[in-house]
Design a protein around this motif. Structure first.
Motif, PDB file in Angstrom:
ATOM      1  N   PRO A 156     -22.266  77.074  -4.691  1.00 55.07           N
ATOM      2  CA  PRO A 156     -22.327  76.410  -5.999  1.00 55.07           C
ATOM      3  C   PRO A 156     -21.539  77.197  -7.046  1.00 55.07           C
ATOM      4  N   ALA A 157     -20.334  76.756  -7.311  1.00 54.99           N
ATOM      5  CA  ALA A 157     -19.459  77.431  -8.280  1.00 54.99           C
ATOM      6  C   ALA A 157     -18.560  76.406  -8.953  1.00 54.99           C
TER       7      ALA A 157
ATOM      8  N   MET B  61     -27.102  78.847  -2.143  1.00 53.58           N
ATOM      9  CA  MET B  61     -27.815  78.647  -3.413  1.00 53.58           C
ATOM     10  C   MET B  61     -29.017  79.566  -3.490  1.00 53.58           C
ATOM     11  N   MET B  62     -29.789  79.648  -2.423  1.00 54.01           N
ATOM     12  CA  MET B  62     -31.026  80.418  -2.470  1.00 54.01           C
ATOM     13  C   MET B  62     -30.778  81.912  -2.620  1.00 54.01           C
TER      14      MET B  62
ATOM     15  N   ASN C  19     -29.188  81.606 -14.192  1.00 56.76           N
ATOM     16  CA  ASN C  19     -28.787  80.604 -13.202  1.00 56.76           C
ATOM     17  C   ASN C  19     -27.695  81.181 -12.325  1.00 56.76           C
ATOM     18  N   ILE C  20     -27.343  80.438 -11.302  1.00 56.59           N
ATOM     19  CA  ILE C  20     -26.410  80.944 -10.294  1.00 56.59           C
ATOM     20  C   ILE C  20     -25.017  81.200 -10.844  1.00 56.59           C
ATOM     21  N   TRP C  21     -24.666  80.513 -11.949  1.00 57.70           N
ATOM     22  CA  TRP C  21     -23.290  80.622 -12.452  1.00 57.70           C
ATOM     23  C   TRP C  21     -22.948  82.028 -12.913  1.00 57.70           C
ATOM     24  N   THR C  22     -23.941  82.785 -13.370  1.00 59.24           N
ATOM     25  CA  THR C  22     -23.693  84.165 -13.770  1.00 59.24           C
ATOM     26  C   THR C  22     -23.020  84.933 -12.640  1.00 59.24           C
ATOM     27  N   THR C  23     -23.407  84.615 -11.422  1.00 65.10           N
ATOM     28  CA  THR C  23     -22.865  85.300 -10.244  1.00 65.10           C
ATOM     29  C   THR C  23     -21.717  84.526  -9.617  1.00 65.10           C
TER      30      THR C  23
END
Length: 329
Positions: free
Chosen positions: A90-91, A128-129, A269-273
């Motif tokens: 997810p990016a 994602m997880m 959220n995942i976007w930071t990474t």
């Protein structure tokens, strides 16, 4: 031609429909993937309902995670070849790309090599997880063996990833779940302690487990009224990551205690990474090492077929799963 899943109106699972489309050749910085498996995420159900952090531009597509084989490469793409087995992370915005399809386009910055020890279904379940939990617990909080980590909604895929990553760092995972029905599963999954929040006194149990000090880190996708109790058992100078809003209640903050204990509430959220190339690579490398060493493992609740996509979303929203829901194509 390829079948994709899209929706022309927001709403429940019934708005999802299959559509036959021509998937074009990939543009610059893109690859085309013949999909073998798709990981299902609650973010996708929220996007379908227009209850996510971004609104869908209708008609809209869905899907963040896929595992498959590259069958065409766009200009400027290096390091990958036709025939490579890959996964997507997810990016990207689902308004730009969607992985619910038999053949899909993906931006190269969201494509990683397939972990060789995993099946397509397993690989579609992990990114994602693990990346979401890694970004908070490993990269930002830097958890250590001295730390207790509280994990609400622990039987979700991200919750189970958080348990594994907490153990990998040598810290102590404390799983929170509504009832004791999943207690043994959570212990088997690596939780050192399990608290059934509707059956036990959450505050008393956390203080007992931590010898009265509270937990330095809380990793919460729920919010709502229970947030007050989580703040109460958060240690002095502790940090609570709020990465979801599963509760529809208002999320209160006990301001005076918050100030007195100098705590931190951090949106995550995942976007930071995944949105930072350096951080994404560090996360992927860390996760791959954990998988290779047997310390991190996929946890799949149930596998459906692509034709069952509406039923998949109904099953997701029933909230009974333990781990990840995957679709094979």
């Amino acid at each position: 031609m390829s079948r994709i899943v899209r929706f022309a109106a927001t709403g429940g699972p019934e708005v999802l429909e299959f559509k036959e489309v021509v998937i074009p050749e990939p543009g610059p910085g893109e690859v085309r993937i013949r999909v073998k498996a798709i990981g299902i995420n609650r973010a996708e159900a929220m996007f379908r309902e227009d209850a996510y952090i971004e609104s869908p531009i209708l008609p809209a597509r869905l899907g963040y995670e896929a595992a498959g084989v590259i069958d065409s490469i766009g200009d400027g793409v290096t390091g990958f070849a036709v025939g490579d087995v890959v996964n997507t992370i997810p990016a990207f915005s689902m308004n730009n790309y969607g992985m619910y399809g038999e053949v899909v386009l993906a931006p190269i910055h969201a494509v990683v090599r397939h972990p060789p020890s995993l099946s397509h279904a397993e690989a579609a379940s992990i990114w994602m997880m693990f990346v979401t939990a890694y970004g908070a617990l490993i990269d930002d909080a830097g958890i250590t063996p001295r730390d207790f980590v509280l994990i609400p909604a622990a039987s979700s895929s991200v919750g189970l990833a958080a348990i594994q990553l907490t153990n990998l760092a040598g810290a102590t995972p404390v799983a929170l779940t509504r009832t004791s029905a999943k207690r043994q599963q959570l212990l088997d999954a690596g939780a050192k302690h399990v608290i059934a929040t509707q059956e036990e006194d959450l505050v008393a149990e956390v203080l007992r487990i931590t010898d009265g000090l509270g937990a330095r880190v809380v990793f919460d996708p729920v919010g709502g009224s229970t947030f007050l109790k989580l703040m109460e058992v958060l240690a002095i100078e502790g940090i609570i990551y709020l990465y979801g809003a599963l509760s529809h209640e208002v999320t209160p903050i006990p301001v005076l205690d918050f100030l007195a204990k100098r705590q931190t509430i951090k949106a995550h959220n995942i976007w930071t990474t995944s949105g930072n190339p350096v951080k994404q690579k560090a996360a992927v490398d860390y996760i791959l090492r954990g998988l290779a060493g047997g310390k991190l493992k996929p946890v799949i609740d149930r596998i459906f077929t692509f034709d069952e996509i509406v039923e998949v979303h109904r099953y997701l929203e029933a909230n009974g799963q333990f781990g990840k829901i995957v679709v094979t194509v």
